[in-house]
Write an enzyme that holds these catalytic residues in place. Structure first.
Site, PDB file in Angstrom:
ATOM      1  N   GLU A  37       7.140  30.071 -32.605  1.00  0.00           N
ATOM      2  CA  GLU A  37       8.519  29.660 -32.801  1.00  0.00           C
ATOM      3  C   GLU A  37       8.564  28.132 -32.858  1.00  0.00           C
ATOM      4  OE1 GLU A  37      11.320  30.940 -29.818  1.00  0.00           O
ATOM      5  OE2 GLU A  37      13.024  30.376 -31.054  1.00  0.00           O
ATOM      6  N   GLU A  73      19.495  32.670 -27.957  1.00  0.00           N
ATOM      7  CA  GLU A  73      19.326  31.765 -26.816  1.00  0.00           C
ATOM      8  C   GLU A  73      20.575  31.706 -25.922  1.00  0.00           C
ATOM      9  OE1 GLU A  73      16.576  31.080 -25.894  1.00  0.00           O
ATOM     10  OE2 GLU A  73      15.317  31.133 -27.682  1.00  0.00           O
ATOM     11  N   ASN A 101       7.063  35.888 -27.004  1.00  0.00           N
ATOM     12  CA  ASN A 101       6.284  36.721 -27.934  1.00  0.00           C
ATOM     13  C   ASN A 101       6.243  38.167 -27.458  1.00  0.00           C
ATOM     14  OD1 ASN A 101       5.312  34.115 -29.045  1.00  0.00           O
ATOM     15  ND2 ASN A 101       4.219  34.069 -27.104  1.00  0.00           N
ATOM     16  N   HIS A 132      14.342  35.088 -18.237  1.00  0.00           N
ATOM     17  CA  HIS A 132      14.790  34.701 -19.575  1.00  0.00           C
ATOM     18  C   HIS A 132      13.872  35.286 -20.652  1.00  0.00           C
ATOM     19  CE1 HIS A 132      16.654  31.809 -22.484  1.00  0.00           C
ATOM     20  NE2 HIS A 132      15.458  31.881 -23.056  1.00  0.00           N
ATOM     21  N   GLU A 133      12.576  35.075 -20.484  1.00  0.00           N
ATOM     22  CA  GLU A 133      11.653  35.555 -21.524  1.00  0.00           C
ATOM     23  C   GLU A 133      11.636  37.086 -21.540  1.00  0.00           C
ATOM     24  OE1 GLU A 133      11.000  33.204 -23.397  1.00  0.00           O
ATOM     25  OE2 GLU A 133      11.360  31.576 -21.962  1.00  0.00           O
ATOM     26  N   MET A 146       7.597  31.231 -23.890  1.00  0.00           N
ATOM     27  CA  MET A 146       7.876  31.840 -25.186  1.00  0.00           C
ATOM     28  C   MET A 146       7.787  33.354 -25.092  1.00  0.00           C
ATOM     29  SD  MET A 146       8.706  31.410 -28.290  1.00  0.00           S
ATOM     30  CE  MET A 146       8.979  32.836 -29.327  1.00  0.00           C
TER      31      MET A 146
HETATM   32  N1  TRP Z   1      12.203  30.752 -27.462  1.00  0.00           N
HETATM   33  C1  TRP Z   1      11.737  29.936 -26.376  1.00  0.00           C
HETATM   34  C2  TRP Z   1      12.704  30.220 -25.257  1.00  0.00           C
HETATM   35  O1  TRP Z   1      13.773  29.747 -25.196  1.00  0.00           O
HETATM   36  C3  TRP Z   1      11.742  28.476 -26.691  1.00  0.00           C
HETATM   37  C4  TRP Z   1      10.457  27.895 -27.143  1.00  0.00           C
HETATM   38  C5  TRP Z   1       9.252  28.028 -26.559  1.00  0.00           C
HETATM   39  C6  TRP Z   1      10.258  27.009 -28.216  1.00  0.00           C
HETATM   40  N2  TRP Z   1       8.324  27.285 -27.226  1.00  0.00           N
HETATM   41  C7  TRP Z   1       8.925  26.640 -28.232  1.00  0.00           C
HETATM   42  C8  TRP Z   1      11.087  26.483 -29.162  1.00  0.00           C
HETATM   43  C9  TRP Z   1       8.408  25.755 -29.172  1.00  0.00           C
HETATM   44  C10 TRP Z   1      10.583  25.588 -30.110  1.00  0.00           C
HETATM   45  C11 TRP Z   1       9.261  25.251 -30.099  1.00  0.00           C
HETATM   46  O2  TRP Z   1      12.482  31.003 -24.426  1.00  0.00           O
HETATM   47 ZN    ZN Z   2      14.994  31.596 -24.993  1.00  0.00          ZN
END
Ligand code: TRP
Ligand code: ZN
Length: 893
Positions: free
Chosen positions: A130, A329, A274, A306-307, A272
């Site tokens: 992301e 988000e 994933n 959150h994740e 993140m």
């Molecule tokens: N989606 C992630 C979150 O909010 C955010 C995120 C993690 C992200 N790594 C990143 C966004 C790198 C931009 C670039 O939980």
């Molecule tokens: Zn998030």
């Protein structure tokens, strides 16, 4: 003036993808000098698409092979540019409706300092896709509305990389030649490529199980660098709590057999989501009482939750395009906030959210990067992972919750999943589900998604004793921001009609009770100005507006000191009790700032008495709430108050006034503080939760006040406690509280404590970050020079985001008085770091560049220094787009 803001892309230009991808089969082979990625994509022309060539994104990929349906493509069939591969035909024939595209590329993960795509961290390989990192791994239509089923085979040396992980289920493993091995993973759910992940590393693992309420067993695993297993327990517990909570509150279950969390020390953000393979910054996994603070433990709870919550709000239902980022988000932050409220204290959690919104989001909304939670345009999407998209996005979801109520909100969520499971959707789809499930018309409410800036809410109340009637007139206004001006220049319309604002109101009677039978009533403000009438009110009430901070607005309500004191003492809403104290303190501090921060005659005795009452209350009832109430408004918040009143921000006067008030309280209330310090002494072994967290917070706060005492008392009575707590406390919360206080004191004990802390913890990266941070945020003169010195220290590494955040961002964002130093040294320091860092890690460099957001609100002499720094960054050769957008917008004004 030249600004060179890079090209923007617009939401209005969205078109569906020309091609879809049904399945992706990846083979990633990791070698010493490079990685080789083979990808096989089953592509199909999108019947709803615009037609045209098969265009794939790709960055820093060395193309080795390219074939369609097994036949290598002749060079005339495709065009390869820096950032894309466009395939127009299959060796002279038009592209078939369905085709199999095979590519082989080489990439250089060891040289990937951006930490986007596949990169090396210490001895392992990790991915971050992301928002647009997948295109740095292979050629692909890298947009979230292309959803495919992935299989991924990873191959690497067995000895160095025993763990080979990707999304979904492990379906096969085997040996290869030369001591290499491989593993194949299959993700049963179609997903956008930004949710792809792989890991090849040597890691320790903590395993556990979770039984879902439908009776399935999920294997849980937390992977960390070898030797750190004793720091994983809290993250694992948080994961199980999150899973149970999402079942209970939203009826949402885990949908995979495996749920893995991998911690990595080099990571741009927090974590993140994933699919099935979350990758986390170590900061949000590793914790032990002696290495992590209470706040760190709670941060882990929140980020793990959150994740995990993203699995439904983000992964099962994802975003159509990146303009919709707040769809996942904002909603997921709202969910993790509610989780925090349920597992910790609802009031304290909410107060901390409101404070964070004021420190970070309100200034953002008033500056050159202002944008709505759903921007209509951006140049670099990585710049839009912001306080606005996340925190204000959550506030917008919370307002829907407030307007329709918990039961309808839950039905709205159910409907959202029933309609959109497996789809990539828009913010409208979310609001439509909430509207249809509740029957509440949310058409006007949608303006919150499109308008930047923080609205002002003006309130005027009147009590008619004869008629026993209270009348309240509310008026809203929202001036156009830099964002709206830019849209207008681009010829785009702005819908500037009134917003739909839920104003939660209580009427507090002289005896402290609530006049309204339901205590709190939500007034739906929809007009520009509206009058609400309350009958049968027996005595003149004090209105308590925006209870629970029911809308992210600035409130203009002329309430006198006695009224605020009444709310501080009696308001049945704890958030507004806190808020009344903040408003009172802000008013006093602004008077102090107007006096240049000199003297103390602007401090009324009533405030000192109110603080004493709060402290007493905290000892008897809720220490955590008292600790929140005793934190004076932050320097950044006072700066916004000045800017909002049309004055130049004076960082020195703000700092002086705030310290003067702290010193005054310390002098006047010393005995009370001492009594509290004694009464709050720990009585049980450390645990990162329960009431002892609040007691620690209050005790350390009190110690901070005592450290503002005159030199004699400080040296004789406070210093010994600070040094003892630094060396002797068994938990990091107490140690860092004492060290942070000592770091502000010009005393030999300071150096000794910092040195001892460093030698004890130099092997623990996250603790070293704390050591950097307390120095970067010190009040002492010479702090900028010390930051420069620390940048050359072995403990610092500019390629590691956590180190940059701990030292440089802390200095720029959390030490406003030194960042905005009159001689321009703070700005020069920031510019030096940004110009060096932007070539390595543009995302992190751009985050540091955001420190300049408020440069036009300081005085002319400071502005000149800031402009010089910004222009120096702008003129940097080969400036990264991320930084160019931030600096360009700052210079545009
Ligand atoms: N989606 C992630 C979150 O909010 C955010 C995120 C993690 C992200 N790594 C990143 C966004 C790198 C931009 C670039 O939980
Ligand atoms: Zn998030």
């Amino acid at each position: 003036m030249r600004t060179d803001t890079p090209q923007s892309i617009y939401l209005k230009d969205y078109t569906p993808p020309a091609w879809l991808v049904d399945t992706v089969d990846l083979h990633v082979a990791i070698h010493d000098t490079h990685a080789e990625v083979r990808a096989t994509l089953a592509c199909r022309r999108n019947p709803a698409g615009p037609g045209g060539a098969l265009v794939l994104d790709g960055e820093e990929l060395a193309l080795q092979e390219l074939a369609i349906d097994g036949a290598a493509l002749a060079p005339f069939c495709y065009a390869l540019a820096d950032d894309r591969l466009a395939i127009a035909s299959a060796n002279g024939a038009p592209l078939p409706e369905r085709l199999t595209l095979a590519t082989r590329v080489r990439i250089a993960p060891d040289a990937n300092t951006q930490l986007s795509g596949l990169y090396r961290s210490k001895d392992g390989y990790f991915t971050q896709c992301e928002a647009q990192g997948f295109r740095r791994i292979t050629f692909y239509p890298d947009r979230p509305d292309v959803m495919a089923r992935f299989t991924c085979t990873i191959e690497a040396a067995r000895e160095r990389f025993p763990q080979l992980l990707s999304n979904g289920n492990l379906v096969a493993t085997g040996d290869a030649t030369d001591g290499r091995h491989w593993a194949r993973w299959e993700d049963p759910y179609a997903k956008p490529c930004y949710l792809f992940a792989l890991v090849a590393a040597k890691l320790d693992v903590l395993e556990d199980r979770f039984a879902t309420r439908s009776g399935r067993t999920v294997r849980l695993a937390v992977y960390v660098e070898p030797g750190k297993l004793d720091q994983c327990g809290h993250a694992m517990a948080a994961l199980k709590k999150s899973m149970a909570w999402d079942e209970r509150r939203f009826g949402l279950e885990m949908d995979l057999d495996h749920y893995m969390i991998v911690a990595v020390g080099d990571f741009n953000m927090g974590a993140m989501e994933n699919k099935g393979l979350n990758i986390f910054n170590t900061k949000y996994v590793l914790a032990r009482p002696d290495t992590a603070t209470d706040a760190d433990f709670q941060g882990i709870d929140r980020v793990v939750a959150h994740e995990y919550f993203h699995n439904w709000t983000g992964n099962r239902v994802t975003c159509r395009d990146w303009f919709q980022l707040s769809l996942k988000e904002g909603l997921t932050v709202f969910r993790d906030q509610e989780f925090g409220a349920d597992v910790h204290s609802r009031a304290v959690t909410r107060i901390q959210e409101v404070r964070a919104l004021r420190v970070a989001q309100f200034p953002e909304d008033a500056g050159p990067m202002a944008h709505p939670i759903r921007p209509a345009s951006y140049a670099e999407i990585n710049n839009f992972y912001t306080a606005t998209v996340y925190q204000k996005g959550a506030e917008v979801v919370r307002m829907i919750h407030t307007l329709i109520g918990e039961a309808a909100f839950r039905r709205g969520m159910d409907l959202y999943f029933a309609r959109h499971d497996g789809q990539a959707v828009t913010c409208e789809d979310f609001v439509a589900a909430m509207q249809d499930a509740s029957g509440v018309d949310l058409a006007q409410f949608r303006r919150w998604y499109a308008r930047a800036g923080t609205p002002h809410l003006k309130a005027e109340g009147r009590y008619d004793a004869q008629a026993r009637r209270y009348t309240l007139t509310l008026t809203q206004s929202l001036a156009p921001t830099a964002y709206e001006k830019r849209l207008q220049e681009a010829g785009l319309a702005i819908d500037d009609g009134p917003l739909h604002i839920p104003v939660a109101l209580g009427l507090v009677l002289p005896d402290g009770s609530d006049a309204l039978p339901e205590k709190t009533r939500v007034l739906p403000l929809t007009q520009q100005s509206q009058t609400f009438v309350f009958d049968g009110i027996p005595a003149a009430p004090v209105a308590s507006l925006l209870r629970g901070f029911s809308a992210p607005v600035h409130l203009d309500f002329a309430q006198g000191d006695e009224e605020l004191a009444h709310l501080m003492a009696w308001d049945s809403d704890p958030v507004n009790r806190w808020e009344a104290g903040q408003r009172l303190a802000t008013r006093i501090l602004l008077a102090g700032i107007a006096a240049g921060g000199e003297g103390t005659d602007w401090i009324p005795d009533t405030f000192v008495a109110a603080v004493a009452r709060v402290l007493d209350d905290g000892l008897r009832h809720d220490a955590a709430l008292a600790a929140e109430a005793l934190i004076l408004p932050a320097e950044q918040v006072l700066a916004e108050e000045m800017a909002g009143a049309g004055k130049a921000i004076d960082p020195e006067a703000i700092h002086r006034a705030r310290i003067a008030l702290r010193r005054h309280l310390a002098a006047r209330l010393r005995d009370r503080f001492e009594a509290a310090w004694a009464a709050l002494a720990p009585t049980e072994p450390y645990s990162p939760d329960g009431p002892q967290v609040g007691r620690r917070a209050l005790r350390n706060l009190v110690l901070g006040y005592l450290a503002e005492s005159d030199a004699e008392y400080l040296n004789a009575s406070v210093m010994p406690r600070l040094t003892a707590q630094c060396s002797g406390a068994g938990n990091m919360t107490d140690v860092i509280a004492a060290l942070g206080t000592l770091a502000n004191l010009d005393a030999p004990e300071r150096t000794a404590a910092l040195d001892a802390f460093h030698s004890r913890w130099q092997g623990e990266a996250l603790v070293v970050d704390k050591w950097l941070q307390v120095q970067a945020t010190s009040r002492l003169p010479g702090t900028a020079a010390r930051v420069r010195e620390l940048m050359r220290h072995a403990a610092f590494d500019i390629r590691n985001p956590n180190k940059v955040y701990a030292l440089v961002r802390a200095f720029c964002a959390a030490n406003p008085r030194h960042f905005h130093a009159a001689d321009g040294e703070g700005y020069r320091l920031a510019a030096d770091v940004i110009t060096e860092l932007q070539a390595m890690n543009p995302q992190v460099a751009a985050r540091i560049a955001r420190s300049f957001d408020r440069w036009r609100q300081v005085d002319a002499a400071r502005q000149a220094h800031a402009r010089a720094a910004l222009e120096r960054i702008r003129d940097c050769a080969g400036l990264a787009r991320d930084v160019a957008e931030v600096v360009g917008k700052a210079l545009e004004g």
